[in-house]
Design a protein around this motif. Structure first.
Motif, PDB file in Angstrom:
ATOM      1  N   GLU A 116      -6.036  -0.863   4.548  1.00 53.67           N
ATOM      2  CA  GLU A 116      -4.799  -0.520   3.842  1.00 53.67           C
ATOM      3  C   GLU A 116      -4.712  -1.162   2.464  1.00 53.67           C
ATOM      4  OE1 GLU A 116      -3.893  -4.520   5.656  1.00 53.67           O
ATOM      5  OE2 GLU A 116      -5.171  -2.781   6.049  1.00 53.67           O
ATOM      6  N   GLY A 129       1.115   4.317   2.818  1.00 53.39           N
ATOM      7  CA  GLY A 129       0.777   3.330   3.828  1.00 53.39           C
ATOM      8  C   GLY A 129      -0.094   2.196   3.320  1.00 53.39           C
ATOM      9  N   CYS A 130      -0.445   2.209   2.048  1.00 47.17           N
ATOM     10  CA  CYS A 130      -1.321   1.179   1.483  1.00 47.17           C
ATOM     11  C   CYS A 130      -0.509   0.172   0.653  1.00 47.17           C
ATOM     12  CB  CYS A 130      -2.409   1.813   0.615  1.00 47.17           C
ATOM     13  SG  CYS A 130      -3.547   2.848   1.549  1.00 47.17           S
TER      14      CYS A 130
END
Length: 426
Positions: free
Chosen positions: A204, A215-216
């Motif tokens: 991530e 989502g990172c």
């Protein structure tokens, strides 16, 4: 022969890797590590922040002669009249750094500058501003103005020849540079710089400059680790971000072993981490995974890994940003300093808590705090607010860490608590 972790942990009667107190983890790390032995000689102007490899013995006395601490007049203290003014004849002048043949007798004195060598027989100096009267050839001193021996610096008062000027293990600071220069020392032996490799793990994570996918998150841990390792004076090897993939992790660890004395990683050591992390570290060396009785930063991996005949000590830190910093400061930092041969203990001071602090007994808590001085001149500390391990902003607001020990419970306003100031630590 290098010890095994099991040899060190066997000394603890109640060793439990799933519930290890902070002090036990620190003791195991300290007992398992080995300092770097290689040394090098560096010029004085390149020695700041380096670790002194051995005692430095003073080749000379500082100061080399009895000398004056003031601009004034040097004379025999026995000439002072305790009941009436004392008038002395001025028979010469002594300058700092210049030889003088002045030899005042009873009832005489010499004008002397700060640092000037005290003439034979003289043991006292009166500052010129304290004289009752001054003329070209005499000076008058009121009774009770000073006592015999005042304002004289003795030879060797700062340091005697043959005595240790600085002890080995000292991290050289600005004042140390001045002291060594005053002894005429141009080069000193220091331990070589510790080589430390570091990287972050996680699919991530993204580096600055890369697009931030859903989502990172941007990798902040490598930057804080860079800062903390740089402050320690390490030679650092930034290995970037390593993906959550067995071969990538193994390759990174083997590469780090080839060039580093120690490896610091962030992420991949929590309960939810993939099983291959433990497997690979076990295959490469003697590594244990701990659950430390602390907050923040419960998971920690520690040990020694080897590859192609080379080995490095491993510190596997948690992934949350604050947990990384806390784990580094209270486990890795002291360990790396020990590897450097440095004597640099962290000192705690006690101050009053400005407000109540919630705390469960049975674990050590490191809470971010702000120390200040109240209206009464007393030092107090308050926590920064939410103590979540992902709130990195709180570390930038804090100027100290409040250390709440295992046995402590809730803290009431006005209770004394231990703190460690960030000044000198970060």
């Amino acid at each position: 022969m290098m010890p095994l972790l099991s040899d060190v942990t066997s000394c603890l009667s109640s060793y439990d890797p799933d519930a290890l107190p902070v002090r036990d983890a620190q003791r195991i790390i300290n007992d398992f590590l080995e300092p770097v032995r290689e040394t090098e000689t560096v010029a004085l102007l390149s020695a700041l922040g380096r670790v002194l490899a051995q005692d430095i013995i003073s080749p000379i006395s500082v100061p080399a002669h009895d000398n004056s601490a003031m601009d004034g007049f040097a004379f025999r203290g026995a000439d002072l009249d305790p009941a009436a003014p004392t008038t002395l004849a001025v028979v010469g002048t002594v300058y700092a750094g210049r030889p003088s043949n002045a030899a005042p007798q009873a009832g005489q004195c010499v004008r002397i500058m700060t640092g000037g060598v005290m003439p034979a027989g003289c043991d006292t100096v009166i500052p010129q501003e304290h004289c009752a009267a001054i003329s070209d050839d005499s000076v008058t001193i009121r009774p009770g103005t000073l006592a015999t021996g005042d304002n004289r610096r003795f030879a060797g008062e700062d340091l005697m020849a043959g005595r240790p000027a600085l002890e080995g293990g000292r991290v050289i600071g600005p004042a140390d540079l001045g002291l060594l220069a005053s002894l005429g020392i141009a080069t000193i032996p220091v331990t070589r710089r510790l080589r430390v490799a570091f990287f972050s793990t996680g699919d991530e994570l993204r580096s600055i400059g890369e697009p931030l996918d859903a989502g990172c998150v941007y990798d902040s841990n490598r930057y804080t680790l860079f800062g903390m390792l740089t402050r320690l004076g390490c030679e650092i090897i930034d290995m970037g971000i390593v993906r959550d993939e067995p071969q990538a992790l193994e390759d990174a660890l083997r590469s780090a072993c080839a060039s580093a004395d120690a490896i610091v990683t962030s992420g991949g050591v929590s309960v939810g981490a993939a099983d291959y992390t433990r497997q690979i570290m076990a295959e490469l060396g003697d590594v244990t995974f701990w659950k430390i009785g602390m907050r923040p930063g419960r998971p920690l991996a520690f040990g020694r890994i080897s590859s192609d005949g080379k080995s490095a000590f491993l510190f596997g830190l948690p992934g949350n940003p604050v947990a990384v910093m806390v784990s580094f400061y209270f486990f890795a930092r002291a360990a790396l300093l020990r590897m450097m041969g440095a004597n640099a203990p962290v000192e705690m001071v006690k101050v009053k808590s400005a407000a109540a602090i919630r705390k469960k007994p049975g674990r050590t808590e490191y809470q971010r705090g702000i120390m200040s001085t109240d209206a009464g001149g007393n030092q107090t500390v308050r926590i920064t607010g939410s103590q979540g391990s992902g709130i990195l902003r709180s570390m930038t607001e804090a100027n100290c860490m409040v250390v709440l020990h295992d046995e402590q419970g809730n803290v009431s306003a006005g209770d004394m608590v231990d703190i460690i100031l960030f000044s000198g630590l970060m």
